[in-house]
Scaffold this motif. Structure first.
Motif, PDB file in Angstrom:
ATOM      1  N   LYS A   1      -5.653  11.617 -16.291  1.00  0.00           N
ATOM      2  CA  LYS A   1      -6.310  11.304 -17.565  1.00  0.00           C
ATOM      3  C   LYS A   1      -6.046   9.881 -18.027  1.00  0.00           C
ATOM      4  O   LYS A   1      -6.891   9.277 -18.684  1.00  0.00           O
ATOM      5  N   HIS A   2      -4.870   9.311 -17.674  1.00  0.00           N
ATOM      6  CA  HIS A   2      -4.552   7.987 -18.212  1.00  0.00           C
ATOM      7  C   HIS A   2      -5.455   6.891 -17.648  1.00  0.00           C
ATOM      8  O   HIS A   2      -5.580   5.820 -18.233  1.00  0.00           O
ATOM      9  N   PHE A   3      -6.145   7.194 -16.526  1.00  0.00           N
ATOM     10  CA  PHE A   3      -7.097   6.228 -15.993  1.00  0.00           C
ATOM     11  C   PHE A   3      -8.354   6.134 -16.857  1.00  0.00           C
ATOM     12  O   PHE A   3      -9.105   5.158 -16.760  1.00  0.00           O
TER      13      PHE A   3
ATOM     14  N   LEU B   1       0.837  -1.212   0.000  1.00  0.00           N
ATOM     15  CA  LEU B   1       0.000   0.000   0.000  1.00  0.00           C
ATOM     16  C   LEU B   1       0.866   1.254   0.000  1.00  0.00           C
ATOM     17  O   LEU B   1       0.529   2.250  -0.660  1.00  0.00           O
ATOM     18  N   LEU B   2       1.977   1.216   0.735  1.00  0.00           N
ATOM     19  CA  LEU B   2       2.892   2.355   0.760  1.00  0.00           C
ATOM     20  C   LEU B   2       3.444   2.644  -0.629  1.00  0.00           C
ATOM     21  O   LEU B   2       3.473   3.799  -1.071  1.00  0.00           O
ATOM     22  N   MET B   3       3.876   1.583  -1.350  1.00  0.00           N
ATOM     23  CA  MET B   3       4.441   1.776  -2.684  1.00  0.00           C
ATOM     24  C   MET B   3       3.390   2.304  -3.656  1.00  0.00           C
ATOM     25  O   MET B   3       3.683   3.187  -4.469  1.00  0.00           O
ATOM     26  N   VAL B   4       2.174   1.777  -3.575  1.00  0.00           N
ATOM     27  CA  VAL B   4       1.106   2.257  -4.464  1.00  0.00           C
ATOM     28  C   VAL B   4       0.769   3.708  -4.149  1.00  0.00           C
ATOM     29  O   VAL B   4       0.534   4.517  -5.063  1.00  0.00           O
ATOM     30  N   LEU B   5       0.760   4.077  -2.870  1.00  0.00           N
ATOM     31  CA  LEU B   5       0.502   5.466  -2.485  1.00  0.00           C
ATOM     32  C   LEU B   5       1.587   6.387  -3.035  1.00  0.00           C
ATOM     33  O   LEU B   5       1.296   7.471  -3.574  1.00  0.00           O
TER      34      LEU B   5
ATOM     35  N   TYR C   1       5.625  -0.152 -11.349  1.00  0.00           N
ATOM     36  CA  TYR C   1       4.511   0.739 -11.014  1.00  0.00           C
ATOM     37  C   TYR C   1       4.974   2.198 -10.971  1.00  0.00           C
ATOM     38  O   TYR C   1       4.264   3.100 -11.435  1.00  0.00           O
ATOM     39  N   LEU C   2       6.166   2.422 -10.415  1.00  0.00           N
ATOM     40  CA  LEU C   2       6.700   3.784 -10.343  1.00  0.00           C
ATOM     41  C   LEU C   2       6.976   4.362 -11.724  1.00  0.00           C
ATOM     42  O   LEU C   2       6.909   5.575 -11.916  1.00  0.00           O
ATOM     43  N   ALA C   3       7.286   3.495 -12.682  1.00  0.00           N
ATOM     44  CA  ALA C   3       7.576   3.965 -14.037  1.00  0.00           C
ATOM     45  C   ALA C   3       6.388   4.707 -14.632  1.00  0.00           C
ATOM     46  O   ALA C   3       6.555   5.681 -15.368  1.00  0.00           O
ATOM     47  N   ASN C   4       5.164   4.256 -14.317  1.00  0.00           N
ATOM     48  CA  ASN C   4       3.983   4.925 -14.840  1.00  0.00           C
ATOM     49  C   ASN C   4       3.840   6.344 -14.310  1.00  0.00           C
ATOM     50  O   ASN C   4       3.248   7.215 -14.959  1.00  0.00           O
ATOM     51  N   ALA C   5       4.399   6.564 -13.112  1.00  0.00           N
ATOM     52  CA  ALA C   5       4.264   7.872 -12.480  1.00  0.00           C
ATOM     53  C   ALA C   5       5.423   8.810 -12.806  1.00  0.00           C
ATOM     54  O   ALA C   5       5.237  10.027 -12.858  1.00  0.00           O
TER      55      ALA C   5
ATOM     56  N   ALA D   1      -9.425   1.124 -12.373  1.00  0.00           N
ATOM     57  CA  ALA D   1      -9.572   1.216 -10.917  1.00  0.00           C
ATOM     58  C   ALA D   1      -9.419  -0.165 -10.276  1.00  0.00           C
ATOM     59  O   ALA D   1      -8.763  -0.312  -9.234  1.00  0.00           O
ATOM     60  N   ILE D   2     -10.013  -1.185 -10.902  1.00  0.00           N
ATOM     61  CA  ILE D   2      -9.879  -2.559 -10.397  1.00  0.00           C
ATOM     62  C   ILE D   2      -8.414  -2.993 -10.430  1.00  0.00           C
ATOM     63  O   ILE D   2      -7.913  -3.639  -9.508  1.00  0.00           O
ATOM     64  N   GLU D   3      -7.713  -2.607 -11.506  1.00  0.00           N
ATOM     65  CA  GLU D   3      -6.295  -2.946 -11.625  1.00  0.00           C
ATOM     66  C   GLU D   3      -5.484  -2.311 -10.508  1.00  0.00           C
ATOM     67  O   GLU D   3      -4.580  -2.950  -9.943  1.00  0.00           O
ATOM     68  N   GLU D   4      -5.800  -1.057 -10.157  1.00  0.00           N
ATOM     69  CA  GLU D   4      -5.070  -0.382  -9.089  1.00  0.00           C
ATOM     70  C   GLU D   4      -5.328  -1.031  -7.736  1.00  0.00           C
ATOM     71  O   GLU D   4      -4.420  -1.105  -6.896  1.00  0.00           O
ATOM     72  N   VAL D   5      -6.565  -1.491  -7.515  1.00  0.00           N
ATOM     73  CA  VAL D   5      -6.880  -2.182  -6.263  1.00  0.00           C
ATOM     74  C   VAL D   5      -6.157  -3.524  -6.196  1.00  0.00           C
ATOM     75  O   VAL D   5      -5.691  -3.962  -5.131  1.00  0.00           O
ATOM     76  N   ALA D   6      -6.046  -4.178  -7.365  1.00  0.00           N
ATOM     77  CA  ALA D   6      -5.414  -5.506  -7.409  1.00  0.00           C
ATOM     78  C   ALA D   6      -3.910  -5.440  -7.167  1.00  0.00           C
ATOM     79  O   ALA D   6      -3.317  -6.417  -6.684  1.00  0.00           O
ATOM     80  N   LYS D   7      -3.275  -4.322  -7.503  1.00  0.00           N
ATOM     81  CA  LYS D   7      -1.823  -4.227  -7.379  1.00  0.00           C
ATOM     82  C   LYS D   7      -1.321  -4.513  -5.972  1.00  0.00           C
ATOM     83  O   LYS D   7      -0.471  -5.395  -5.778  1.00  0.00           O
ATOM     84  N   PRO D   8      -1.788  -3.796  -4.939  1.00  0.00           N
ATOM     85  CA  PRO D   8      -1.263  -4.084  -3.590  1.00  0.00           C
ATOM     86  C   PRO D   8      -1.663  -5.469  -3.087  1.00  0.00           C
ATOM     87  O   PRO D   8      -0.921  -6.085  -2.317  1.00  0.00           O
ATOM     88  N   ILE D   9      -2.828  -5.969  -3.535  1.00  0.00           N
ATOM     89  CA  ILE D   9      -3.279  -7.286  -3.082  1.00  0.00           C
ATOM     90  C   ILE D   9      -2.357  -8.379  -3.613  1.00  0.00           C
ATOM     91  O   ILE D   9      -1.865  -9.227  -2.866  1.00  0.00           O
TER      92      ILE D   9
END
Length: 223
Positions: free
Chosen positions: A134-136, A114-118, A213-217, A148-156
């Motif tokens: 916009k990319h969402f 969760l920390l990394m996704v945040l 994940y950080l690459a997208n940001a 949105a589902i993909e983002e929730v799935a990442k930390p899980i």
């Protein structure tokens, strides 16, 4: 008697804490700090000993950062180095008798994920502004639900992968120590070596996925 899944808990301010996980996490942090201190205590132009090992690790991880994030991501190298060191030491700590890996507790792995996704989303908004939001909604607006589902799935998925592998390794070591006679230590030693390897691999996988994940940001858009 080592009971799998049974943890000593303490109550504080109406909250329940896993005491064993907290202690093992503090020990892991102390080891990371000690490694950093020993490696930087008397720096030499031609590194030797602990300095040499740590410098090799930093150079390797910096290359991973550069390959995934480009030069814009260089400022994240200390975070990635610290994350990898914390994970690999956490994963190996449970291989020491009477100790347990902080990462065999889902609370730890989920907290890290969760920390990394945040961090990903905060950096994305900071560095790309509205373009990151916009990319969402791409390629078309309804895709925001899938994204949105993909983002929730990442930390899980990130947390359960690490937790499951470390927990399974420790369980099998306990079983082997009970089943294998004391005069036949070879199977236990082989599995211990394999667990050390798996602990390092899982730390690398968690770190690599965090970089992806950080690459997208952070990475500049090719548009």
């Amino acid at each position: 008697m080592h009971e799998i899944g049974v943890r000593e808990t303490v109550q504080f301010a109406g909250l329940t804490f896993n005491w064993e996980t907290l202690v093992m996490t503090w020990i892991t942090m102390a080891i990371v700090i000690l490694i950093a201190f020993l490696a930087s205590r008397s720096l030499k132009l031609v590194p030797t000993g602990a300095q040499n090992v740590v410098e090799m690790l930093i150079v390797w991880l910096r290359e991973q950062v550069h390959n995934n994030l480009g030069t814009r991501g260089d400022f994240l190298t200390p975070l990635i180095v610290t994350l990898f060191l914390f994970l690999v030491i956490s994963n190996w700590l449970g291989l020491v008798p009477q100790m347990a890996s902080p990462t065999n507790d889902l609370n730890t792995t989920l907290g890290l994920a969760l920390l990394m996704v945040l961090i990903v989303h905060v950096l994305g908004i900071y560095m790309k502004g509205m373009h990151y939001i916009k990319h969402f909604f791409q390629p078309v607006a309804p895709f925001v639900v899938i994204n949105a589902i993909e983002e929730v799935a990442k930390p899980i998925t990130l947390s359960f992968r690490l937790f499951g592998n470390i927990m399974a390794g420790e369980i099998l070591i306990i079983i082997l120590l009970k089943l294998v006679p004391i005069w036949m230590p070879i199977p236990s030693v082989v599995w211990l070596a394999f667990s050390i390897f798996i602990g390092g691999v899982q730390a690398f996988i968690f770190t690599s996925l965090s970089l992806a994940y950080l690459a997208n940001a952070v990475k500049e858009s090719e548009e």
